[in-house]
Design an enzyme around this catalytic site. Structure first.
Site, PDB file in Angstrom:
ATOM      1  N   TYR A 135      43.198 -31.398  99.061  1.00  0.00           N
ATOM      2  CA  TYR A 135      42.173 -32.354  99.282  1.00  0.00           C
ATOM      3  C   TYR A 135      41.395 -31.985 100.559  1.00  0.00           C
ATOM      4  CZ  TYR A 135      40.716 -37.110 100.859  1.00  0.00           C
ATOM      5  OH  TYR A 135      40.179 -37.952 101.288  1.00  0.00           O
ATOM      6  N   ARG A 168      55.916 -53.047 113.454  1.00  0.00           N
ATOM      7  CA  ARG A 168      55.701 -51.554 113.197  1.00  0.00           C
ATOM      8  C   ARG A 168      57.195 -50.700 112.973  1.00  0.00           C
ATOM      9  NH1 ARG A 168      56.234 -48.830 117.528  1.00  0.00           N
ATOM     10  NH2 ARG A 168      55.226 -50.122 118.896  1.00  0.00           N
ATOM     11  N   LYS A 196      44.441 -44.688  95.378  1.00  0.00           N
ATOM     12  CA  LYS A 196      44.181 -44.083  94.075  1.00  0.00           C
ATOM     13  C   LYS A 196      44.708 -45.033  93.015  1.00  0.00           C
ATOM     14  CE  LYS A 196      41.723 -41.595  96.899  1.00  0.00           C
ATOM     15  NZ  LYS A 196      41.873 -40.241  97.481  1.00  0.00           N
ATOM     16  N   ASP A 237      51.737 -33.553  97.362  1.00  0.00           N
ATOM     17  CA  ASP A 237      50.851 -34.458  97.082  1.00  0.00           C
ATOM     18  C   ASP A 237      50.670 -34.795  95.695  1.00  0.00           C
ATOM     19  OD1 ASP A 237      48.459 -36.005  96.614  1.00  0.00           O
ATOM     20  OD2 ASP A 237      47.446 -35.174  98.649  1.00  0.00           O
TER      21      ASP A 237
HETATM   22  C1  LIG Z   1      42.349 -39.437  98.439  1.00  0.00           C
HETATM   23  C2  LIG Z   1      43.225 -38.371  98.568  1.00  0.00           C
HETATM   24  C3  LIG Z   1      43.974 -38.331  99.863  1.00  0.00           C
HETATM   25  C4  LIG Z   1      43.623 -38.968 101.094  1.00  0.00           C
HETATM   26  O1  LIG Z   1      44.064 -40.364 101.134  1.00  0.00           O
HETATM   27  P1  LIG Z   1      43.264 -41.660 101.660  1.00  0.00           P
HETATM   28  O2  LIG Z   1      44.029 -42.769 101.258  1.00  0.00           O
HETATM   29  O3  LIG Z   1      41.965 -41.428 101.557  1.00  0.00           O
HETATM   30  O4  LIG Z   1      43.655 -41.301 103.212  1.00  0.00           O
HETATM   31  C5  LIG Z   1      44.877 -37.216  99.875  1.00  0.00           C
HETATM   32  N1  LIG Z   1      45.371 -36.596  98.746  1.00  0.00           N
HETATM   33  C6  LIG Z   1      44.401 -36.737  97.736  1.00  0.00           C
HETATM   34  C7  LIG Z   1      44.708 -35.960  96.446  1.00  0.00           C
HETATM   35  C8  LIG Z   1      43.405 -37.880  97.370  1.00  0.00           C
HETATM   36  O5  LIG Z   1      42.952 -37.779  96.518  1.00  0.00           O
END
Ligand SMILES: *Cc1c(COP(=O)(O)O)cnc(C)c1O
Length: 395
Positions: free
Chosen positions: A103, A51, A200, A175
């Site tokens: 998001y 961890r 993504k 982000d």
């Molecule tokens: C999908 C997404 C998240 C969240 O990510 P997860 O891997 O689904 O927890 C956060 N910000 C953006 C812009 C996203 O597209």
């Protein structure tokens, strides 16, 4: 090897983890061990418990730090785990200024979880710097930016917001999921932490859920490391390996998807049945110029509005190629319906106030032939149009 002088696509392949120093393996070994033998009571080794630190996760963390221009990177069990853990840098009584079309999961976490711990928030249209300044309070400790935003692809000026934050001694988090370090480097623009849903574009194959962050300032990095270990939402080693593999092809995938997204955006913009297209690569986009200045491309995600929900239903029923799903940034094109999917956790009045209508669709362009996609879209739009006309005739 000095990887600093390499260009992005070279760095994806030729970095510290190009080969395993022990065996020469040309793929990072997956270390399943949860714990590590210590040679003696006096000198503990670098690794003790997975961890806290694991060699496979460490490889991914070093790679993302290198790509983002940070000193340290961290891998989490999801994008939300990365985001939530970094929010834990805040304390009771702190205030956050946050992008209004953030998001949906981040919206939920801030409004329904953090709020219970005495952390207050104000949503702001981050394209408007005056509004950002006005939203700040004496106890604002964080400016949370998503650019381009989701699902309306609004572009915020990272450098200016980071300056506003610095004056207030507050953090800036960005982000960077839609852009990846290939197109946008928030740390170089003054952000303190860059965050990713690596689910993504970074991994890119719809086969892993993961989150990443990178930090420049070593003192802040130490704090994030402490939180990562304390909260424990680390990414498992198999998934670290999948993300590392996906990353190797990020450049070719994103470059190709972006060409397709631009073609589709232009096609949709000129189609009479499409009310509006949101894509920072279109000259009609209000922040077209800003996007050009702060990023190396408009990305591969766009959204567009149809006449009404009925047209949306007809259109998506007739569409053949894209997967109809939550998520984005994959090899296959993904169509999603923000009002019922990514932004379902946002109350309807909040959605409509932010301009996220029920007839808005989001497309993440994949690696299919762009002309096949345009043909598919054209056919599906005609199907929607036919039904619209029939409906009007009936009336
Ligand atoms: C999908 C997404 C998240 C969240 O990510 P997860 O891997 O689904 O927890 C956060 N910000 C953006 C812009 C996203 O597209």
């Amino acid at each position: 090897m000095n990887e600093d002088c390499y260009r992005f696509e070279t760095k994806l392949l030729h970095n510290k983890h190009k080969t395993d120093p022990v065996t020469g393996a040309v793929s990072v070994p997956i270390h399943h061990a949860s714990t590590f033998h210590q040679k003696d009571l006096e000198s503990f080794g670098k690794y003790d418990y997975s961890r806290s630190l694991n060699p496979t996760r460490e490889a991914l963390e070093e790679v993302i730090a290198g790509l983002e221009g940070g000193t340290r990177g961290f891998a989490f069990s999801s994008g939300m785990a990365a985001i939530s853990t970094c929010f834990l840098l805040l304390s009771q009584g702190d205030h956050v200024v946050i992008s209004e079309d953030v998001y949906g999961g981040t919206y939920r976490m801030v409004t329904e979880v953090l709020s219970r711990y005495g952390i207050d928030y104000t949503f702001a249209d981050m394209t408007n710097l005056e509004e950002v300044k006005e939203a700040a309070l004496p106890h604002t400790k964080l400016f949370y930016v998503e650019t381009p935003s989701n699902p309306l692809l609004k572009v915020a000026d990272i450098k200016s917001i980071a300056e506003i934050a610095r004056e207030k001694d507050a953090y800036t988090f960005v982000d960077n999921t839609f852009m990846t370090p290939q197109l946008q480097k928030p740390l170089d623009l003054g952000a303190d932490i860059v965050l990713h849903s690596a689910t993504k574009f970074i991994s890119g194959h719809s086969d892993v859920v993961a989150g990443l962050c990178a930090v420049k300032d070593p003192v802040l990095a130490e704090k994030v490391a402490f939180l990562q270990n304390s909260f424990g939402a680390v990414l498992g080693v198999q998934d670290c390996w999948l993300v590392l593999r996906g990353l190797k092809t990020l450049h070719v995938r994103l470059q190709q998807s972006m060409i397709t997204a631009e073609k589709i955006a232009l096609f949709l913009e000129n189609h009479p049945l499409v009310k509006k297209v949101h894509y920072p690569g279109l000259e009609s986009h209000p922040q077209f110029k800003l996007q050009r200045e702060q990023a190396a491309g408009p990305g591969a995600v766009l959204s567009f509005e149809l006449e009404d929900e009925d047209a949306l239903r007809k259109f998506s029923d007739a569409l053949e190629i894209p997967v109809f799903a939550v998520s984005l940034g994959a090899v296959e094109s993904i169509l999603s319906w923000p009002a019922r999917m990514s932004h379902a956790s946002m109350p309807a009045p909040e959605r409509s106030r932010r301009g996220i209508s029920d007839s808005l669709l989001r497309l993440s362009a994949g690696l299919e032939n762009p002309d096949d996609l345009i043909h598919d879209f054209s056919r599906a739009l005609s199907a929607a149009e036919r039904t619209c006309h029939t409906a009007r005739v009936k009336l």
